[in-house]
Design a protein around this motif. Structure first.
Motif, PDB file in Angstrom:
ATOM      1  N   VAL A  93       0.439  -0.824  -0.047  1.00  0.00           N
ATOM      2  CA  VAL A  93       0.110   0.132  -0.472  1.00  0.00           C
ATOM      3  C   VAL A  93       1.407   1.257   0.063  1.00  0.00           C
ATOM      4  O   VAL A  93       0.527   2.268  -0.659  1.00  0.00           O
ATOM      5  N   VAL A 152       1.601   3.770  -3.568  1.00  0.00           N
ATOM      6  CA  VAL A 152       0.735   4.854  -3.336  1.00  0.00           C
ATOM      7  C   VAL A 152       1.825   6.390  -3.254  1.00  0.00           C
ATOM      8  O   VAL A 152       1.299   7.283  -3.453  1.00  0.00           O
ATOM      9  N   TYR A 202      -4.081  -3.425  -5.675  1.00  0.00           N
ATOM     10  CA  TYR A 202      -4.902  -1.915  -5.423  1.00  0.00           C
ATOM     11  C   TYR A 202      -4.849  -1.406  -7.136  1.00  0.00           C
ATOM     12  O   TYR A 202      -6.662  -0.963  -6.909  1.00  0.00           O
ATOM     13  N   ASP A 248      -7.032   3.009  -0.591  1.00  0.00           N
ATOM     14  CA  ASP A 248      -5.806   2.009   0.001  1.00  0.00           C
ATOM     15  C   ASP A 248      -6.525   1.544   1.286  1.00  0.00           C
ATOM     16  O   ASP A 248      -6.351   0.876   1.113  1.00  0.00           O
TER      17      ASP A 248
END
Length: 400
Positions: free
Chosen positions: A35, A39, A242, A254
């Motif tokens: 994650v 991101v 994701y 997320d």
């Protein structure tokens, strides 16, 4: 008589502390790679996020592959697993905190490469330590306990990505604090019973060397290939889960991904423990692996057919639970088939290639398949790999 019986098994205290440390190892990379890193890449790369994430995964996997073998080998030579684990823990946590300070993608790749080196300074000796201390009659239990590792790693991801919980800088600080909290206790308080037979140099018999070496290596080769095939599927979802969920439901954020990922791994823990205990009682270490590969294939086919979020989550849940059980039990049973205890750390580093090589294969595979066939085409291919993995393990002989 009772004391002698207990002395043939590793202490429960060490087993639990070791399981906590292994969970700390997973916490060091699971929330970050699943994650937090995607991101960060998306923030820096914009529309080119998938391609740049592939580059980051590629170079990080090379660093991880080489360093795991190297530090496993060094811990064999020095005989000091704890020292390497402690140094790797401190350095990898320090580097994790540098990620948010990097403002360009090439710099991010450089930080990830060095972080992987330090992370594997901790992980390689930690994995080998279990082989030094846990007898074969407890390998099933060890596999069940190891299932906590990805589960707690995923739980850490849920915690640090909870909306409003923390800024990007604080998220990484929380991850580092969790790692230190999990790994330190076994380094400070772990006092494993010694089992000299686990660490005796391999005996030399009168069988011709080539025949002897091939007979010893054949089960290990089958186990290596089967795990590699399963890990290709795991790696694809590890990096792109994701993006896949977002392609089905753009509003899936997320934290939603982290919660599904964490739930799957938490549910897999009791099943892994039950399977591990069953393995120890019945001395059938291969059967749960074959079943796990088969169920993983069914889950991947379901994901390939998914057109809505409910079916997508259902397919991933089946795949996630089955593959988590497979990988946890496989990690412990690998210790049975390594042919040379005196090179355990090095050989486990070679086995670790099944965890890192998929990250080298997966970016090219994904970039070749997804633009042409979508994620569904990729999942059909991964289904075939899971089936082959199960077939390889069906033929393994039952341990004596």
């Amino acid at each position: 008589m009772n004391n002698a019986g207990r002395d043939t098994r590793q202490s429960t205290r060490f087993m639990l502390l070791y399981a906590l440390a292994a969970a700390g190892g997973a916490t060091a990379y699971v929330p970050f790679l699943t994650v937090l890193l995607p991101v960060r890449v998306a923030d820096l790369a914009g529309a080119q996020d998938i391609a740049w994430l592939a580059y980051v995964a590629f170079f990080g996997a090379i660093a991880s592959s080489l360093s795991n073998i190297g530090f496993g080998w060094l811990s064999d030579i020095t005989g000091n697993r704890r020292g390497w684990i402690a140094c790797g823990m401190v350095l990898s946590c320090a580097l994790l905190l540098c990620v948010t300070q990097v403002q360009d993608l090439t710099g991010l790749i450089a930080v990830i490469v060095v972080w992987q080196l330090c992370l594997n300074m901790m992980l390689a000796p930690l994995t080998a330590w279990a082989g030094d201390c846990v007898p074969d009659r407890q390998k099933g239990l060890l596999g069940g306990l190891l299932s906590f590792s990805p589960a707690l790693g995923a739980l850490a991801g849920v915690v640090v990505t909870h909306p409003g919980m923390a800024s990007d800088d604080v998220r990484l600080m929380l991850v580092a604090a969790m790692v230190v909290g999990c790994v330190s206790p076994v380094l400070i308080m772990g006092a494993p019973r010694r089992f000299p037979e686990l660490n005796q140099p391999s005996a030399i018999d009168q069988t011709p060397r080539k025949a002897r070496d091939w007979a010893a290596l054949t089960p290990a080769i089958r186990m290596w290939i089967a795990r590699l095939l399963m890990q290709i599927s795991e790696a694809a979802l590890f990096a792109y889960l994701y993006f896949w969920f977002r392609s089905i439901s753009p509003g899936f954020g997320d934290n939603d991904v982290a919660r599904v990922f964490g739930l799957v791994l938490l549910v897999s823990v009791p099943f892994s423990l039950l399977c591990g205990r069953w393995v120890d009682r019945h001395n059938r270490p291969n059967l749960p692996l074959v079943v796990g590969a088969a169920l993983s294939a069914v889950g991947l086919l379901t994901m390939a057919a998914a057109q809505d979020l409910v079916l997508a989550i259902a397919g991933y849940v089946l795949f996630g639970i089955a593959s988590a059980i497979f990988l946890a039990l496989h990690s412990a049973q690998t210790l049975r088939v390594l042919p040379r205890p005196e090179h355990r750390g090095r050989d486990l580093g070679i086995f670790n290639l099944t965890n890192t090589v998929p990250s080298l294969i997966m970016p090219g595979l994904t970039l070749a398949m997804v633009p042409l066939f979508g994620f569904s085409g990729l999942f059909v291919l991964l289904t075939a790999l899971a089936v082959v993995a199960g077939l390889l393990l069906v033929a393994l002989p039952r341990p004596k």
